[in-house]
Design a protein around this motif. Structure first.
Motif, PDB file in Angstrom:
ATOM      1  N   THR A  34       0.839  -1.200   0.000  1.00 37.39           N
ATOM      2  CA  THR A  34       0.000   0.000   0.000  1.00 37.39           C
ATOM      3  C   THR A  34       0.872   1.248   0.000  1.00 37.39           C
ATOM      4  N   ARG A  35       0.272   2.371  -0.369  1.00 35.76           N
ATOM      5  CA  ARG A  35       1.012   3.627  -0.279  1.00 35.76           C
ATOM      6  C   ARG A  35       0.329   4.613   0.645  1.00 35.76           C
ATOM      7  N   LEU A  36      -0.880   4.280   1.122  1.00 38.86           N
ATOM      8  CA  LEU A  36      -1.642   5.194   1.966  1.00 38.86           C
ATOM      9  C   LEU A  36      -1.954   4.639   3.351  1.00 38.86           C
ATOM     10  N   THR A  37      -1.547   3.411   3.647  1.00 38.96           N
ATOM     11  CA  THR A  37      -1.890   2.771   4.914  1.00 38.96           C
ATOM     12  C   THR A  37      -0.646   2.492   5.736  1.00 38.96           C
ATOM     13  N   HIS A  38      -0.675   2.964   6.981  1.00 41.57           N
ATOM     14  CA  HIS A  38       0.396   2.688   7.944  1.00 41.57           C
ATOM     15  C   HIS A  38      -0.173   1.836   9.061  1.00 41.57           C
ATOM     16  N   THR A  39       0.675   1.040   9.671  1.00 41.44           N
ATOM     17  CA  THR A  39       0.270   0.260  10.833  1.00 41.44           C
ATOM     18  C   THR A  39       0.637   1.023  12.099  1.00 41.44           C
ATOM     19  N   VAL A  40      -0.105   0.725  13.151  1.00 41.69           N
ATOM     20  CA  VAL A  40       0.177   1.273  14.481  1.00 41.69           C
ATOM     21  C   VAL A  40       0.114   0.098  15.447  1.00 41.69           C
ATOM     22  N   GLN A  41       1.182  -0.113  16.180  1.00 45.79           N
ATOM     23  CA  GLN A  41       1.213  -1.139  17.219  1.00 45.79           C
ATOM     24  C   GLN A  41       1.087  -0.427  18.555  1.00 45.79           C
ATOM     25  N   HIS A  42       0.117  -0.847  19.363  1.00 47.43           N
ATOM     26  CA  HIS A  42      -0.016  -0.261  20.697  1.00 47.43           C
ATOM     27  C   HIS A  42      -0.532  -1.322  21.646  1.00 47.43           C
ATOM     28  N   ASP A  43       0.221  -1.573  22.699  1.00 47.85           N
ATOM     29  CA  ASP A  43      -0.179  -2.510  23.747  1.00 47.85           C
ATOM     30  C   ASP A  43      -0.533  -3.884  23.172  1.00 47.85           C
ATOM     31  N   GLY A  44       0.269  -4.346  22.211  1.00 48.18           N
ATOM     32  CA  GLY A  44       0.062  -5.663  21.633  1.00 48.18           C
ATOM     33  C   GLY A  44      -1.044  -5.762  20.611  1.00 48.18           C
ATOM     34  N   THR A  45      -1.625  -4.646  20.220  1.00 40.07           N
ATOM     35  CA  THR A  45      -2.709  -4.633  19.246  1.00 40.07           C
ATOM     36  C   THR A  45      -2.252  -3.892  17.995  1.00 40.07           C
ATOM     37  N   THR A  46      -2.627  -4.418  16.832  1.00 41.59           N
ATOM     38  CA  THR A  46      -2.279  -3.784  15.569  1.00 41.59           C
ATOM     39  C   THR A  46      -3.480  -3.051  15.007  1.00 41.59           C
ATOM     40  N   TRP A  47      -3.243  -1.817  14.589  1.00 35.92           N
ATOM     41  CA  TRP A  47      -4.250  -0.963  13.963  1.00 35.92           C
ATOM     42  C   TRP A  47      -3.724  -0.543  12.602  1.00 35.92           C
ATOM     43  N   GLU A  48      -4.627  -0.097  11.746  1.00 34.31           N
ATOM     44  CA  GLU A  48      -4.242   0.442  10.450  1.00 34.31           C
ATOM     45  C   GLU A  48      -4.856   1.818  10.278  1.00 34.31           C
ATOM     46  N   LEU A  49      -4.066   2.760   9.777  1.00 34.75           N
ATOM     47  CA  LEU A  49      -4.544   4.099   9.465  1.00 34.75           C
ATOM     48  C   LEU A  49      -4.294   4.355   7.987  1.00 34.75           C
ATOM     49  N   THR A  50      -5.358   4.633   7.248  1.00 35.02           N
ATOM     50  CA  THR A  50      -5.281   4.903   5.821  1.00 35.02           C
ATOM     51  C   THR A  50      -5.627   6.360   5.574  1.00 35.02           C
ATOM     52  N   TYR A  51      -4.751   7.062   4.878  1.00 37.54           N
ATOM     53  CA  TYR A  51      -4.984   8.470   4.542  1.00 37.54           C
ATOM     54  C   TYR A  51      -6.039   8.549   3.450  1.00 37.54           C
ATOM     55  N   LEU A  52      -7.080   9.363   3.702  1.00 40.03           N
ATOM     56  CA  LEU A  52      -8.173   9.509   2.744  1.00 40.03           C
ATOM     57  C   LEU A  52      -8.147  10.837   2.006  1.00 40.03           C
ATOM     58  N   GLY A  53      -7.349  11.777   2.496  1.00 44.07           N
ATOM     59  CA  GLY A  53      -7.289  13.091   1.873  1.00 44.07           C
ATOM     60  C   GLY A  53      -7.787  14.142   2.845  1.00 44.07           C
ATOM     61  N   PRO A  54      -7.807  15.399   2.397  1.00 44.12           N
ATOM     62  CA  PRO A  54      -8.288  16.460   3.280  1.00 44.12           C
ATOM     63  C   PRO A  54      -9.809  16.438   3.378  1.00 44.12           C
TER      64      PRO A  54
END
Length: 94
Positions: A34-54
């Motif tokens: 992907t080019r718009l999605t980053h992962t976030v690891q926090h307290d053993g849990t994985t999340w994904e954040l995808t940029y949608l634009g302004p």
């Protein structure tokens, strides 16, 4: 239907990184393929954040993870709050 942006602007990525750090979470690498999605690891849990634009002048993100597999439309502050609140309140593992 609007198209997704081609890349995450540096100012949006910096703001997200700083906001997550202020909440005790850290932005991880881009999700593979992907080019718009980053992962976030926090307290053993994985999340994904995808940029949608302004959206209304502020960067909009799609947050996906436990309890919101289909994604929530958020800004950086709401995403950081959701990530840290939901992992902080989960029950301890046996």
């Amino acid at each position: 239907m609007a198209a997704l942006p081609r890349a995450i602007p540096a100012h949006a990525l910096t703001a997200l990184t700083d906001t997550l750090a202020a909440h005790g979470a850290h932005l991880g690498p881009r999700k593979a393929g992907t080019r718009l999605t980053h992962t976030v690891q926090h307290d053993g849990t994985t999340w994904e954040l995808t940029y949608l634009g302004p959206l209304g002048g502020d960067p909009a993100w799609r947050l996906a993870g436990p309890g919101c597999q289909h994604g929530l439309l958020t800004d950086a502050h709401e995403a950081a709050d959701h990530i840290t609140r939901n992992t902080a309140t989960k029950e301890p593992r046996p």
